[in-house]
Design a protein around this motif. Sequence first.
Motif, PDB file in Angstrom:
ATOM      1  N   UNK A  28       0.652  -1.139   0.029  1.00 18.94           N
ATOM      2  CA  UNK A  28      -0.122  -0.020  -0.115  1.00 18.94           C
ATOM      3  C   UNK A  28       0.855   1.398  -0.006  1.00 18.94           C
ATOM      4  N   UNK A  29       0.295   2.479  -0.145  1.00 17.42           N
ATOM      5  CA  UNK A  29       1.108   3.654  -0.201  1.00 17.42           C
ATOM      6  C   UNK A  29       1.662   3.741   1.193  1.00 17.42           C
ATOM      7  N   UNK A  30       1.138   3.357   2.467  1.00 18.45           N
ATOM      8  CA  UNK A  30       1.547   3.513   3.675  1.00 18.45           C
ATOM      9  C   UNK A  30       2.971   2.419   3.900  1.00 18.45           C
ATOM     10  N   UNK A  87      -3.165   4.131  -6.118  1.00 17.26           N
ATOM     11  CA  UNK A  87      -3.362   2.971  -4.825  1.00 17.26           C
ATOM     12  C   UNK A  87      -4.196   3.873  -3.809  1.00 17.26           C
ATOM     13  N   UNK A  88      -4.900   3.200  -3.233  1.00 12.29           N
ATOM     14  CA  UNK A  88      -5.896   3.675  -2.206  1.00 12.29           C
ATOM     15  C   UNK A  88      -5.147   4.070  -0.902  1.00 12.29           C
ATOM     16  N   UNK A  89      -5.765   5.090  -0.490  1.00 10.18           N
ATOM     17  CA  UNK A  89      -5.288   5.909   0.762  1.00 10.18           C
ATOM     18  C   UNK A  89      -5.918   5.181   1.858  1.00 10.18           C
ATOM     19  N   UNK A 102      -0.864  15.761  10.342  1.00 14.58           N
ATOM     20  CA  UNK A 102      -1.929  16.152   9.667  1.00 14.58           C
ATOM     21  C   UNK A 102      -1.877  16.672   8.485  1.00 14.58           C
ATOM     22  N   UNK A 103      -0.605  16.234   7.696  1.00 18.05           N
ATOM     23  CA  UNK A 103      -0.633  16.414   6.323  1.00 18.05           C
ATOM     24  C   UNK A 103       0.079  15.487   5.582  1.00 18.05           C
ATOM     25  N   UNK A 104      -0.665  15.177   4.307  1.00 17.36           N
ATOM     26  CA  UNK A 104      -0.220  14.107   3.507  1.00 17.36           C
ATOM     27  C   UNK A 104       1.247  14.356   2.858  1.00 17.36           C
ATOM     28  N   UNK A 105       2.127  13.558   3.116  1.00 18.38           N
ATOM     29  CA  UNK A 105       3.601  13.428   2.408  1.00 18.38           C
ATOM     30  C   UNK A 105       3.551  12.181   1.803  1.00 18.38           C
ATOM     31  N   UNK A 106       3.955  12.450   0.418  1.00 19.85           N
ATOM     32  CA  UNK A 106       4.180  11.408  -0.501  1.00 19.85           C
ATOM     33  C   UNK A 106       5.247  11.909  -1.407  1.00 19.85           C
ATOM     34  N   UNK A 107       6.038  10.540  -1.985  1.00 21.73           N
ATOM     35  CA  UNK A 107       6.913  10.810  -3.038  1.00 21.73           C
ATOM     36  C   UNK A 107       7.065   9.447  -3.790  1.00 21.73           C
ATOM     37  N   UNK A 108       7.722   9.520  -4.818  1.00 19.93           N
ATOM     38  CA  UNK A 108       8.034   8.444  -5.818  1.00 19.93           C
ATOM     39  C   UNK A 108       9.185   8.038  -5.675  1.00 19.93           C
ATOM     40  N   UNK A 159       4.505   6.414  -2.605  1.00 22.03           N
ATOM     41  CA  UNK A 159       4.703   6.232  -0.957  1.00 22.03           C
ATOM     42  C   UNK A 159       4.107   7.294  -0.532  1.00 22.03           C
ATOM     43  N   UNK A 160       3.021   7.133   0.527  1.00 26.40           N
ATOM     44  CA  UNK A 160       2.226   8.109   1.092  1.00 26.40           C
ATOM     45  C   UNK A 160       1.994   7.981   2.371  1.00 26.40           C
ATOM     46  N   UNK A 161       2.209   8.885   3.282  1.00 24.41           N
ATOM     47  CA  UNK A 161       1.627   8.765   4.943  1.00 24.41           C
ATOM     48  C   UNK A 161       1.152  10.106   5.263  1.00 24.41           C
ATOM     49  N   UNK A 162       0.300  10.017   6.438  1.00 21.15           N
ATOM     50  CA  UNK A 162      -0.013  11.259   6.974  1.00 21.15           C
ATOM     51  C   UNK A 162       0.859  11.797   8.227  1.00 21.15           C
TER      52      UNK A 162
END
Length: 848
Positions: A192-194, A845-847, A796-802, A790-793
Motif C-alpha cells: 500500500x502507499x503506507x 493506490x487507495x489511501x 495532519x498533512x499528506x506526505x508523498x513521494x515516488x 508512497x504516502x503517509x499522513x
Amino acid sequence: MNKLLALSVLCLVTPKLVNANQHTIDTLANELDVNYRLISASPKSCPGDEKKCYLSELTLTNPSNLKDTNFAIFFSQLMPIYAVESTHFDISHINGDVHKISAKKHFKGFTKNTPEVIRFYSKDSQITRSEFMPNYIISDRTASDKVTARTIKSTHTRIDPVTGLERQPYLAPFTSLAQLRVSKQDQTPWMSPQYLYQTQLKPSLNTAPVSLIPKPSRLNINSADNLVKLSKELNLSPELANNNALSAALTRLELFGIGHSKTGIPTQLNIDNSLANEAYQLTLAPNAITITASSNTGAFYALMSIAGLVSLNNLSVPSLTIIDEPHFEFRGLHIDVARNFRSKQFILDTLSQMAAYKLNKLHLHLADDEGWRLAINDLPELTEIGAYRCFDLTESECLLPQLGAGIDKSSPVNGFYSKADYQEILKFAALNHIEVIPSLDMPGHSRAAVKAMDARYKKYMQAGEQQKAEQYWLSEASDATQYSSIQHYNDNTLNVCLPSTYTFIEKVIDELIAMHHEVGVELATYHIGADETAGAWLNSPACNALKASTPELTSFNGYFIEKVSQLVASKGIKVAAWNDGLGDTNPQNMPSKVQSNGWSMITEDGYKEVHQQANLGWDMVLSTPEVTYFDFPYQSHPEERGNHWAARAIDGFKVFGFMPENLPAHAEIWQTKEHLAYRADDNQERLNQGIKFKGLQGHLWSEMLRSDSQAEYMLYPRLLALAERAWHKADWQLSYAEKGRIYDKQSGVFTAHKQAERDTDWQRFAALVGLKEIAKLEQQGVFYRVPTVAAAVNNGKLDAFTPYPGFAIEVQDKQGTWHAINHIKDVNDARYIRARSETRVGRSLSLK
C-alpha cells in the motif's frame, strides 16, 4: 503416451446429446457473463490428499432464458483444477492450461439472470491477476466443425483509457490478504502507499547529478564552470563519421539534438591497443572532444556515454574525463517470443535501448511449447502450425489456445520471424554491438516442434512417403509414457532416443548457421535450453533399447544434452544451457567451452549449484530469478502484472542492490518468496579461489505478456538497473568471502556503512532515471512503468513521494476529482493517489 493417440485426451466422454447450433453459440458468446473469483490462496482444507490448493469459483449468468445445453466452454487455467463442486457443471483438464466446462446431464439450461456457480479447487500457485487468463471460448460439446467457435465477450480484456493498463472485467476484485498469501506462514505484504512510505527511500536529489547510466569506472569533472555545449553539434573526424560500426550511437545522439557538422566541436578518435576491447576514455572540453579506444565497440560506448550525460532539456555538460570499462563481459537480456509473440519492431526497439545502456547479449527464446517463431527452410510446418494458436482441438491447423490466446490466428500473440526478419534483427543487433544468442528449447518445452513434425509425418504418410515422413519425426508411435510437465502438458517432450530427433536438430542448427553467415554475423553461441524435463521416455521402446545397449547411461536428458552439445561444438559454436539441465550431464562428456545460465533460486540454496558449475570452468551467467526475472511483479500487489513463483516483488532498488559476486550474502537483505528470513550456509559447495562469473542476464518471459506495451512496462525502468549492475561494480558491493560464512539477518557482513553507501549511490541512480532517462524513454514512445506513490499522513498533512524524482503526484477526492497533492487541504478528503509524467498516468493506490 502414444503420440498418435494423444488426441483421444481431447475427445472427452460426454452424454450423447445433440450439439448446440450456431445461434446458441453466438448468443452465449455475446451475452453470457463470466465472473471468476479467487476466494483463497490458502484454504483451511483441500479435497482429497492434496495438502496445498487454491479455492476459486466461476459464476455464469445469462440475461435471458436459454434451454440449449449442449455447449462447452474452453478456458485457460494455469494451474490444474482437480476438484469441482457444482450442481450443473463439470470441469475437465484437456492439456497444458486448457480446461473444459461441460453441462451435466440434468442441466436444463440457463434461467434468466440466475447465476450458475461452479466452485473448484486447483493445484499449485496462481495469485496475481495477470495469471487469470482471458478469452474463454464457447463451442458445441464436441468442438465439431459444424459450428464456428466464438470467444465470450465478457472475458475479453480492456485497456484503461487513463493509464493504458489492461483491465480484466471477468475477474472479481482482489481485496484481502487471503487472496495474496499462499500459506499460513506467508508474510507477503500488501504494498500500500503506507507500506511503500515505510520501506522505500525518499529521493534526496531534485537535480540530475553529472553522471550517466551505467556508472563509469571513473568520472572526473575538470571544470564545472567550463561548459561543453553539445548543442553546437560535433565535428567528427573521418574515423568517426565514416565508420558504419558507430552509426547507431550517432543516431541516438541526433535523436537528442546532438548532430554533426563541420562547424561543430572537433571530435576525434585515438586508437590505443593497450585498452580492453570494450574499454574507452572520453575527454570533453568546450573546444575538443577526444575518444580513446582499441576497438569500434569501445568507441561506440564512448559515444553512447555522451548521449547518457545529457538531458533532453540541457545539452551542456561540464568539462570532464571518463575512464571506463565493463565489470562483466556478458551483459544480457533474455526475451521470450515463444509463449506470446513479440513483433520485430519490439525487438529492434529493445536492441536500441540495450545498446544505449551498454548491454551486449540478446538471448532470443524462439521456441517453446506454445510457439515456434522462426521459419526454417524445408520445414514449413514449424511455422504454419507451430507459430499459431487458435481453436482446433485436432491441432492440424494450429496449436491449442494456451495462455488465453483465443481463436484469432491474426492476434499479435501469434506469428513468427521470416528468414528476412531474423536476418534484419541480426544485422541491427550487430550495428548495436550486440550478439544474438538464439534458443529453440529442447528436449522439454518442445510441444510446438513436436506437433508440427507430427503434422509433417501425417502429411507424408498419407502421400505414401514413409522415409520422408520419418526423417524429422520427433515422436515414437509405440511410446506409452504418461507424464505431466511443469506446465501440465503430457506431450511436450521430443524423444531423445530417436535418430530422427538429431537429424531434425542438426537441420535446424545448420539453417541457423546459414542465416547468420549470409549476413556476415556468424553464429557464436547457441542455447539449447535443456531444462524442466519430467517423467518422459519411461516407457519408450527406443529409450529402453538405448539403455540396454548403454548401461552406463544414467540420465536420458544428460545423454541428450551431451550429444547435442558435441554436435554444436563440432560446428565451431559455443553451447549454452540452463544450469538444471546441465546438472544431468557428465562434465567430462561436455565440450571445453560451455555457458551455464544459473537460474536456481538463491533463497533455496541455488547458489551451491551455481558455484559447482562455475568451478567446472564453465562460463556462468547469472540468471537469478529473484532479481533478474522481469516477468515478475514490481510490487506485491494483485494489480501488478507478473508471475510470482520465485519472488513477489522485484523493483528497481532490488535490481540495483544485487551483489552478483557474493550470492549467499543476500540472506542478509532478502526474504524468501513468502517474505520470510532465510539462512545461507556457504561453508560447502564454495566458489573456488580465482573463479569469476562470466556475466549477468535479465529475463522477460512472456506467458502473461500479450502485447508489446505490456512487455515494455515490465522491462522499463528495471532494465536500467540491470545495466548498472552488469557494467559497474560499486564500492559498496560485497566481494566473495575468502573463507566460508553463514549469512542471515544477523550476520552483519553487509554492514550499516555499506548499506548507507548503497543508498547514497541509489539516490544518484534514481535521480538520473527520474530526471533524465524517463524523458528519453517517453521521447522514444516506450511504455515504461510509471511508479506507484508512497504516502503517509504526518502532522495532519499528506506526505508523498515516488522512488524516482520528477513525477507529479495527484490525489483524488471524495467526489472523484483529481488534484495536485498540494491542493488537498483536508487529508480526510483524499481517497486515491497516483503519479503523473508529462504524457502518462500511473496506477493509483487507495489511501484508505
